[in-house]
Design an enzyme around this catalytic site. Structure first.
Site, PDB file in Angstrom:
ATOM      1  N   THR A  86      34.258 -27.982 -13.477  1.00 35.89           N
ATOM      2  CA  THR A  86      34.837 -27.781 -14.809  1.00 35.89           C
ATOM      3  C   THR A  86      35.543 -29.049 -15.287  1.00 35.89           C
ATOM      4  OG1 THR A  86      35.139 -25.462 -14.264  1.00 35.89           O
ATOM      5  CG2 THR A  86      36.348 -26.269 -16.159  1.00 35.89           C
TER       6      THR A  86
ATOM      7  N   HIS B 220      33.040 -31.219 -16.761  1.00 38.49           N
ATOM      8  CA  HIS B 220      32.704 -30.759 -18.126  1.00 38.49           C
ATOM      9  C   HIS B 220      33.799 -31.166 -19.126  1.00 38.49           C
ATOM     10  CE1 HIS B 220      29.029 -28.613 -17.358  1.00 38.49           C
ATOM     11  NE2 HIS B 220      29.587 -27.871 -16.418  1.00 38.49           N
TER      12      HIS B 220
HETATM   13 ZN    ZN Z   1      37.760 -25.008 -10.894  1.00 39.63          ZN
END
Ligand code: ZN
Ligand code: ZN
Length: 335
Positions: free
Chosen positions: A39, A42
Site C-alpha cells: 500500500t 501505491h
Molecule cells: Zn499494510
C-alpha cells in the site's frame, strides 16, 4: 526530527520535519520498526487515497515517548504496537461491526502522518502494550497480520477446503500459515520466485507452482474440478483475471492484494451465476487487531522468516524509487 516524506506522486525525500507533540488524548511514540507494505508503494505512485505531503508507515511498533493531556494508563517507556485505523464510532458502518467501511475512515500513514519517521503521534486508544516476550520486529507485523485475520473472517474457510493462492510474498506467507490452521486440505501456491515458493512449502503449502507452469500443472485441462477458494495476494490485474479460470462450482474468490484504483478486469457473469460463485474483498482491518496480536503473541504464525531486511530512512527512499528484488519479502525501517 527526521522523516521520510512523500511530497507528491513519485517524490520521496528524507528531511527534517517538526516533532509531533501529542495532542490531548494522544501518545507520541518513538518508532522502533515500521514495515513497508504494498500500500505504501501505491501511495508513493499516487494510486491510493492519500493526500500529499504524507509521512507513510502504518505497520509499526515503538516506545511511548511523550503522553498528551487526558491520557491515563500509560508510562513513558511502554513498548507498543499501534493499530493505524481511526474510525468514528458514529456512522452506520461503525455501529454495525463494519468499521473498516466507516464513512469517516482515516489511517495513520495514509491520511495522517505515519511511522516512517523518528516519532509519530497516535490516539492513545489505538496503542496496545506489548509483552516483553514480543520484540519490535514482531510488533510491526501485528497490522499486516490483522489484515489477514480480517480476510479469514471474511472467507469462512471450511475444514477440507481446497485452496489456491496467488502471491507468496509476506502477506501471502501469513495467509499460508493461517489457512493451514483454519483447515485447508490442499493449499496450492503460485508465485514467480522459487525462494518464496520454497518457504510456502516449508510452512504448509501442499504444492508450489512457478507462474510460468501454471496451466500445465493445474489448468482446466488437467484439473477440471477447480478449487473451493481462490485468493489473489498479488494485486496484479492479469493474474486476477486469470484466477477465475481455477474456480470450481460454489467457489469463493477473495481479492486480498491491492490494485491501483479505477482498474478493471473481465468476468464472465454466466459462470458467476451458473457456478454459484461468491466474489469478495477484504479491506484492511476490522476488529482484527487484537486477535492478530494474540495470535502473534502465542507464535501461532511465525513472522520471523518473513523479514528480509531492516533498513534506515535514507535507504527506504531507494526502496521506493529503485527496482526491487523479486525475492524480497517484508522490509522494515529502523529510523
Ligand atoms: Zn499494510
Ligand atoms: Zn464510522
Amino acid at each position: 526530527m527526521k522523516a521520510l516524506v512523500i511530497e507528491g506522486p513519485y517524490q520521496a525525500v528524507v528531511k527534517e520535519v517538526p516533532y509531533p507533540k501529542p495532542a490531548a488524548g494522544e501518545l507520541t511514540i518513538k518508532v522502533e520498526r515500521a514495515g513497508i507494505c504494498g500500500t505504501d508503494v501505491h501511495i508513493f505512485k499516487g494510486e491510493f487515497m492519500s493526500s500529499f505531503p504524507i509521512i507513510p508507515g502504518h505497520e509499526f511498533s515503538g516506545v511511548v515517548h511523550e503522553i498528551g493531556e487526558n491520557v491515563e494508563g500509560w508510562q513513558v517507556g511502554d513498548r507498543v504496537a499501534v493499530e493505524p485505523t481511526q474510525t468514528c464510532g458514529k456512522c452506520r458502518y461503525c455501529k454495525t461491526q463494519r468499521a473498516n467501511q466507516c464513512t469517516n475512515w482515516r489511517a495513520i500513514g495514509v491520511n495522517r502522518n505515519g511511522a516512517m519517521a523518528e516519532f509519530v503521534s497516535v490516539p492513545a486508544q489505538l496503542a496496545l502494550k506489548m509483552p516483553d516476550s514480543m520484540d519490535f520486529e514482531t510488533g510491526a507485523f501485528v497490522e499486516p497480520m490483522a489484515c489477514v485475520v480480517h480476510a479469514l473472517n471474511r472467507l469462512q474457510a471450511k475444514a477440507g477446503d481446497r485452496i489456491l493462492l496467488f502471491g507468496a510474498g509476506a502477506m501471502g506467507q501469513q495467509l499460508i500459515q493461517s489457512l493451514v490452521k483454519v483447515g485447508a486440505s490442499e493449499l496450492v501456491v503460485v508465485d514467480i520466485s522459487q525462494e518464496k515458493l520454497d518457504m510456502a512449502l516449508k510452512y504448509g503449502a501442499t504444492k508450489a507452482i512457478e507462474s510460468k507452469h501454471l496451466m500445465e500443472e493445474i489448468g482446466p485441462e488437467v484439473r477440471p474440478e477447480g478449487f473451493d477458494i481462490v485468493i489473489d495476494a498479488t494485486g496484479i490485474l492479469s493474474i486476477i483475471e486469470q484466477a477465475f479460470t481455477f474456480m470450481g462450482p460454489t467457489a469463493k474468490y477473495l481479492q486480498f492484494g491491492v490494485t491501483a484504483q479505477n482498474e478493471s478486469i473481465r468476468l464472465d457473469p454466466f459462470e458467476l451465476y451458473n457456478k454459484d460463485w461468491t466474489v469478495m474483498g477484504s479491506m484492511a482491518i476490522n476488529y482484527s487487531f487484537i486477535p492478530a496480536f494474540e495470535w502473534l503473541k502465542e507464535n501461532r504464525v511465525n513472522v520471523k522468516p518473513l523479514l528480509s531486511k531492516v533498513i534506515n530512512l535514507d535507504e527506504a527512499v531507494d526502496f521506493f524509487t529503485q527496482p526491487r528484488d523479486a525475492a524480497l519479502m517484508k522490509v522494515q525501517i529502523k529510523p
